[in-house]
Scaffold this active site. Structure first.
Site, PDB file in Angstrom:
ATOM      1  N   GLY A  49      53.372  64.844  30.069  1.00 28.78           N
ATOM      2  CA  GLY A  49      54.617  65.572  29.852  1.00 28.78           C
ATOM      3  C   GLY A  49      54.549  66.595  28.733  1.00 28.78           C
ATOM      4  O   GLY A  49      55.567  67.135  28.310  1.00 28.78           O
TER       5      GLY A  49
ATOM      6  N   LYS B 129      59.674  58.797  37.814  1.00 32.74           N
ATOM      7  CA  LYS B 129      60.243  58.242  36.573  1.00 32.74           C
ATOM      8  C   LYS B 129      61.757  58.026  36.732  1.00 32.74           C
ATOM      9  O   LYS B 129      62.197  57.691  37.828  1.00 32.74           O
ATOM     10  CB  LYS B 129      59.892  59.142  35.387  1.00 32.74           C
ATOM     11  CG  LYS B 129      58.379  59.406  35.324  1.00 32.74           C
ATOM     12  CD  LYS B 129      57.921  60.062  34.058  1.00 32.74           C
ATOM     13  CE  LYS B 129      56.407  60.262  34.106  1.00 32.74           C
ATOM     14  NZ  LYS B 129      55.852  60.851  32.891  1.00 32.74           N
TER      15      LYS B 129
ATOM     16  N   SER C 246      50.023  66.138  32.853  1.00 31.01           N
ATOM     17  CA  SER C 246      50.233  67.580  32.992  1.00 31.01           C
ATOM     18  C   SER C 246      49.386  68.226  34.081  1.00 31.01           C
ATOM     19  O   SER C 246      48.909  69.348  33.928  1.00 31.01           O
ATOM     20  CB  SER C 246      50.013  68.283  31.650  1.00 31.01           C
ATOM     21  OG  SER C 246      50.966  67.825  30.702  1.00 31.01           O
TER      22      SER C 246
ATOM     23  N   HIS D 225      52.119  51.976  32.920  1.00 30.32           N
ATOM     24  CA  HIS D 225      52.369  53.358  32.508  1.00 30.32           C
ATOM     25  C   HIS D 225      52.618  53.417  31.001  1.00 30.32           C
ATOM     26  O   HIS D 225      53.248  52.517  30.432  1.00 30.32           O
ATOM     27  CB  HIS D 225      53.556  53.947  33.278  1.00 30.32           C
ATOM     28  CG  HIS D 225      53.642  55.426  33.114  1.00 30.32           C
ATOM     29  ND1 HIS D 225      54.212  56.005  32.015  1.00 30.32           N
ATOM     30  CD2 HIS D 225      53.168  56.432  33.877  1.00 30.32           C
ATOM     31  CE1 HIS D 225      54.103  57.319  32.115  1.00 30.32           C
ATOM     32  NE2 HIS D 225      53.464  57.601  33.234  1.00 30.32           N
TER      33      HIS D 225
ATOM     34  N   GLU E  55      54.655  54.975  29.273  1.00 37.81           N
ATOM     35  CA  GLU E  55      56.064  54.890  28.867  1.00 37.81           C
ATOM     36  C   GLU E  55      56.533  53.439  28.860  1.00 37.81           C
ATOM     37  O   GLU E  55      57.355  53.038  28.025  1.00 37.81           O
ATOM     38  CB  GLU E  55      56.923  55.763  29.792  1.00 37.81           C
ATOM     39  CG  GLU E  55      56.711  57.247  29.489  1.00 37.81           C
ATOM     40  CD  GLU E  55      56.815  58.165  30.694  1.00 37.81           C
ATOM     41  OE1 GLU E  55      57.398  57.776  31.710  1.00 37.81           O
ATOM     42  OE2 GLU E  55      56.276  59.296  30.607  1.00 37.81           O
TER      43      GLU E  55
ATOM     44  N   GLU F 153      45.330  58.127  32.145  1.00 40.00           N
ATOM     45  CA  GLU F 153      46.338  59.072  31.672  1.00 40.00           C
ATOM     46  C   GLU F 153      46.312  59.133  30.152  1.00 40.00           C
ATOM     47  O   GLU F 153      46.942  58.289  29.483  1.00 40.00           O
ATOM     48  CB  GLU F 153      47.728  58.637  32.129  1.00 40.00           C
ATOM     49  CG  GLU F 153      47.880  58.547  33.632  1.00 40.00           C
ATOM     50  CD  GLU F 153      49.329  58.681  34.056  1.00 40.00           C
ATOM     51  OE1 GLU F 153      49.634  59.632  34.777  1.00 40.00           O
ATOM     52  OE2 GLU F 153      50.161  57.854  33.632  1.00 40.00           O
TER      53      GLU F 153
ATOM     54  N   ASN G 199      55.023  60.269  40.404  1.00 39.82           N
ATOM     55  CA  ASN G 199      55.846  59.309  39.666  1.00 39.82           C
ATOM     56  C   ASN G 199      57.138  60.026  39.261  1.00 39.82           C
ATOM     57  O   ASN G 199      57.128  60.871  38.378  1.00 39.82           O
ATOM     58  CB  ASN G 199      55.049  58.845  38.434  1.00 39.82           C
ATOM     59  CG  ASN G 199      55.858  57.934  37.530  1.00 39.82           C
ATOM     60  OD1 ASN G 199      56.960  57.502  37.888  1.00 39.82           O
ATOM     61  ND2 ASN G 199      55.306  57.642  36.363  1.00 39.82           N
TER      62      ASN G 199
HETATM   63  P1  PGA Z   1      53.219  64.497  33.738  1.00 46.66           P
HETATM   64  O1  PGA Z   1      53.300  62.892  33.838  1.00 46.66           O
HETATM   65  O2  PGA Z   1      52.517  64.960  34.989  1.00 46.66           O
HETATM   66  O3  PGA Z   1      54.627  64.949  33.644  1.00 46.66           O
HETATM   67  O4  PGA Z   1      52.406  64.794  32.537  1.00 46.66           O
HETATM   68  C1  PGA Z   1      52.230  62.141  34.334  1.00 46.66           C
HETATM   69  C2  PGA Z   1      52.603  60.694  34.356  1.00 46.66           C
HETATM   70  O5  PGA Z   1      53.350  60.244  33.474  1.00 46.66           O
HETATM   71  O6  PGA Z   1      52.168  59.953  35.247  1.00 46.66           O
END
Ligand code: PGA
Length: 253
Positions: A176, A11, A216, A98, A100, A170, A9
């Site tokens: 992140g 983003k 992560s 997601h 976010e 997740e 992803n």
């Molecule tokens: P990350 O994000 O690997 O940077 O933790 C995962 C995601 O948001 O799908």
């Protein structure tokens, strides 16, 4: 056998040139690597989806999807993208739910249910994301939170619809942050998810759904997480922006 998947992803990162460079580099990294039925996907921002997809430099083992869509088929929704616009340029898969989108764009379970329906109606496959926040885990509510998210957005679907659903657990506290769930925490939740799907539908169906872990995932922890019996791959954010890291995660699958 469930399909194993590693999905990147991107983003809101990378302009057009950088996107081309990244897909070219990932393609080179996995050039001689036989995926053996496993799937690799990347999800660029909307504006670069078609460009990355059509790039002659792309290794065609790498699928290209979109990060979102609008629930309506078309209309006066300035700034939005519809499902049919995605399918028309060859997109097969869309990420929905997601954290976010839930957090910054106030997407609720009810809205996500509508988006899932629109995606499926248009023949799209959905990578459906969900997961608990840190305080919800600390208070011991993580199983209830996850169960509610799934029930509200997905449990109205037919078993046949589920052939187009990929789940991505997740935990929000792991996204992140560098603070990944332990392989055992991931396994525990994935097994729970499979159990509630089995209870609502059937064991047979539950065993067919790919459940990815996200939060992560890095080259140095991927193999251990992916090694758990109910973890079928990963949804990768930060590490999907570096070709060597993403390739290492693909190979860990
Ligand atoms: P990350 O994000 O690997 O940077 O933790 C995962 C995601 O948001 O799908």
């Amino acid at each position: 056998m469930r399909t194993k998947i590693v999905a990147g992803n991107w983003k809101m990162n990378l302009n057009r040139d950088q996107s081309l460079q990244l897909v070219t580099d990932i393609s080179a990294e996995i050039q001689n690597y036989n995926l053996n039925g496993k799937r690799v996907m990347v999800f660029p921002p909307f504006i670069n989806v078609g460009y990355v997809m059509d790039s002659g430099n792309r290794n065609y083992q790498i699928e290209v999807g979109a990060q979102n869509l609008h629930q309506a088929e078309s209309g006066a929704y300035t700034g939005e993208i519809s499902a049919s616009m995605l399918t028309n340029i060859g997109v097969n898969t869309v990420i929905l739910g997601h954290s976010e989108r839930r957090e910054y764009f106030h997407e609720t379970d009810e809205l996500l249910k509508e988006k899932v329906d629109t995606a499926l109606k248009n023949g799209l496959e959905v990578v459906f994301c969900f997961g608990e926040k840190l305080d919800e885990r600390h208070s011991g509510n993580h199983f209830t939170v996850v169960e509610t998210q799934l029930k509200k957005a997905l449990f109205h679907l037919s078993s046949a619809n589920w052939e187009k659903i990929i789940l991505a657990y997740e935990p929000v506290w792991a996204i992140g942050t560098g603070m990944t769930a332990t392989p055992d925490q991931a396994q525990e939740m994935h097994a729970f998810i499979r159990k509630i799907i089995a209870n609502h539908y059937s064991e047979n169906m539950a065993n067919k759904v790919s459940i990815l872990y996200g939060g992560s995932v890095k080259p140095d922890n991927a193999a251990e997480i992916f090694g758990k019996p109910d973890v079928d791959g990963g949804l990768i954010g930060g590490a999907s922006l570096k070709s060597a890291d993403f390739a290492a995660i693909i190979k860990a699958m």
